[in-house]
Design a protein around this motif. Structure first.
Motif, PDB file in Angstrom:
ATOM      1  N   UNK A   8     -64.883  51.085 101.989  1.00 32.54           N
ATOM      2  CA  UNK A   8     -65.716  50.476 103.031  1.00 32.54           C
ATOM      3  C   UNK A   8     -65.318  49.023 103.262  1.00 32.54           C
ATOM      4  N   UNK A   9     -65.005  48.315 102.175  1.00 27.94           N
ATOM      5  CA  UNK A   9     -64.538  46.936 102.300  1.00 27.94           C
ATOM      6  C   UNK A   9     -63.230  46.873 103.080  1.00 27.94           C
ATOM      7  N   UNK A  10     -62.303  47.781 102.767  1.00 31.91           N
ATOM      8  CA  UNK A  10     -61.027  47.806 103.484  1.00 31.91           C
ATOM      9  C   UNK A  10     -61.231  48.108 104.962  1.00 31.91           C
ATOM     10  N   UNK A  11     -62.149  49.045 105.271  1.00 31.07           N
ATOM     11  CA  UNK A  11     -62.437  49.355 106.672  1.00 31.07           C
ATOM     12  C   UNK A  11     -62.984  48.128 107.393  1.00 31.07           C
ATOM     13  N   UNK A  12     -63.888  47.402 106.743  1.00 29.51           N
ATOM     14  CA  UNK A  12     -64.433  46.188 107.351  1.00 29.51           C
ATOM     15  C   UNK A  12     -63.365  45.144 107.616  1.00 29.51           C
ATOM     16  N   UNK A  13     -62.439  44.984 106.665  1.00 27.75           N
ATOM     17  CA  UNK A  13     -61.347  44.023 106.852  1.00 27.75           C
ATOM     18  C   UNK A  13     -60.487  44.406 108.054  1.00 27.75           C
ATOM     19  N   UNK A  14     -60.276  45.714 108.251  1.00 25.13           N
ATOM     20  CA  UNK A  14     -59.472  46.169 109.389  1.00 25.13           C
ATOM     21  C   UNK A  14     -60.240  46.007 110.700  1.00 25.13           C
ATOM     22  N   UNK A  15     -61.508  46.410 110.701  1.00 26.60           N
ATOM     23  CA  UNK A  15     -62.285  46.357 111.944  1.00 26.60           C
ATOM     24  C   UNK A  15     -62.557  44.925 112.389  1.00 26.60           C
ATOM     25  N   UNK A  16     -62.556  43.975 111.466  1.00 25.10           N
ATOM     26  CA  UNK A  16     -62.765  42.592 111.849  1.00 25.10           C
ATOM     27  C   UNK A  16     -61.714  42.062 112.803  1.00 25.10           C
ATOM     28  N   UNK A  17     -60.518  42.700 112.787  1.00 25.16           N
ATOM     29  CA  UNK A  17     -59.444  42.274 113.687  1.00 25.16           C
ATOM     30  C   UNK A  17     -59.834  42.449 115.150  1.00 25.16           C
ATOM     31  N   UNK A  18     -60.691  43.438 115.430  1.00 28.08           N
ATOM     32  CA  UNK A  18     -61.073  43.726 116.817  1.00 28.08           C
ATOM     33  C   UNK A  18     -61.805  42.543 117.443  1.00 28.08           C
ATOM     34  N   UNK A  19     -62.594  41.833 116.627  1.00 31.02           N
ATOM     35  CA  UNK A  19     -63.413  40.751 117.165  1.00 31.02           C
ATOM     36  C   UNK A  19     -62.619  39.467 117.374  1.00 31.02           C
ATOM     37  N   UNK A  20     -61.491  39.322 116.673  1.00 30.54           N
ATOM     38  CA  UNK A  20     -60.692  38.113 116.845  1.00 30.54           C
ATOM     39  C   UNK A  20     -59.635  38.298 117.931  1.00 30.54           C
TER      40      UNK A  20
END
Length: 320
Positions: A8-20
């Motif tokens: 779940x942490x890894x998924x969050x790190x990946x999905x955070x790219x969408x907002x930047x």
């Protein structure tokens, strides 16, 4: 539990790219970034399907492909379409505050809906965790809240934007719960192949979206894409293509893969709260890109978010 947390942490790190990504490409319309992201997701999934998951994908029944199509349509396109439209109607602060409720909304819905399958997290023990996460989200979004209070826009546009944002929340509350349903019901199937399948069904949707966007740009310039925009790749074509490829690979395929792995291991009521990792990653990337330190209120909000997640991990589900 620990492995699910790490996924779940890894998924969050990946999905955070969408907002930047919109910060890195400020001249590109949200609709264009959305179509670009999912077009890249589908193109990335094609070679992965041929090289890695051909056998597993052959085992999927027509009903499985239909489920993947529904998940991609609602969790990808409809969600981002509603979010982009909400921001266009009401500005960024109001939709940001509404979308920020997702970890709490998903946890509450899943804890009631899946209480027989996953066991129920006792509400008395879950409440402090949800309260900490809600307080953390409020502090993290404090600037957006102040901007919302300061703006005096058209009430009708604000109402329309709020309605669209709530619909976006409904879409992404439905997606992780239904996605977890399929993964739990098919525990012998590969989470990686399921991520690839969602990418494959996303490709024709993205192609249709690209054609519709081009037609709208020609028929009504300035509706979704700014007048004067160098359609389709804009003024920074290599940056746009490279960033969309990175987002398609990491945020879409790899992020979905990691989330699938987490969903097979964790109760949905817990994994829903872990979406806060996406918020934390997006904050970290944004402040790094802007080369500035977060304000004290944001740091306090992050501490509360982490405390809420750690509290939730200590709760053991009770069988109904």
């Amino acid at each position: 539990m620990l492995l699910g947390l790490l996924f779940a942490l890894a998924a969050g790190l990946m999905w955070g790219l969408v907002f930047v990504a919109p910060v890195m490409l400020p001249g590109y319309a949200p609709a264009l970034l959305t179509v670009g992201r999912y077009l890249a997701f589908g193109l990335v999934a094609l070679p992965l399907a041929l090289l890695l998951d051909r056998r597993a994908l052959r085992e999927l029944a027509p009903s499985d492909w239909w489920e993947a199509a529904k998940l991609s349509l609602v969790g990808n396109f409809l969600y981002y379409l509603c979010l982009s439209a909400a921001i266009q109607r009401a500005g960024a602060p109001l939709p940001t505050m509404i979308i920020g409720t997702l970890p709490v909304v998903i946890a509450v819905c899943a804890n009631h809906r899946n209480r027989v399958r996953d066991g129920q997290l006792p509400w008395a023990k879950l409440a402090p965790s949800l309260g900490l996460i809600a307080a953390g989200l409020a502090l993290v979004n404090r600037d957006e809240l102040h901007a919302l209070q300061a703006e005096a826009g058209d009430p009708r546009r604000y109402a329309e934007g709020a309605l669209l944002a709530f619909f976006a929340v409904a879409c992404w509350t439905w997606y992780p719960i239904r996605n977890a349903d399929w993964l739990r019901a098919h525990a012998d199937r590969s989470p990686r192949a399921w991520a690839t399948a969602q990418g494959l069904v996303t490709l024709p949707m993205a192609l249709i979206g690209a054609v519709l966007l081009a037609a709208l740009h020609l028929a009504a310039p300035g509706t979704l894409i700014p007048v004067g925009y160098a359609f389709p790749l804009g003024e920074k074509p290599w940056a746009f293509v490279g960033l969309m490829a990175a987002v398609g690979l990491f945020a879409s395929w790899l992020g979905t893969l990691c989330w699938n792995e987490a969903s097979q291991r964790l109760p949905t009521s817990l994994s829903g709260q872990l979406i806060v990792f996406e918020t934390l990653a997006a904050l970290a990337y944004a402040f790094t890109w802007n080369q500035r330190m977060p304000p004290p209120a944001t740091i306090a909000g992050v501490v509360l978010l982490v405390a809420g997640v750690m509290w939730a991990l200590r709760i053991k589900p009770q069988k109904i």
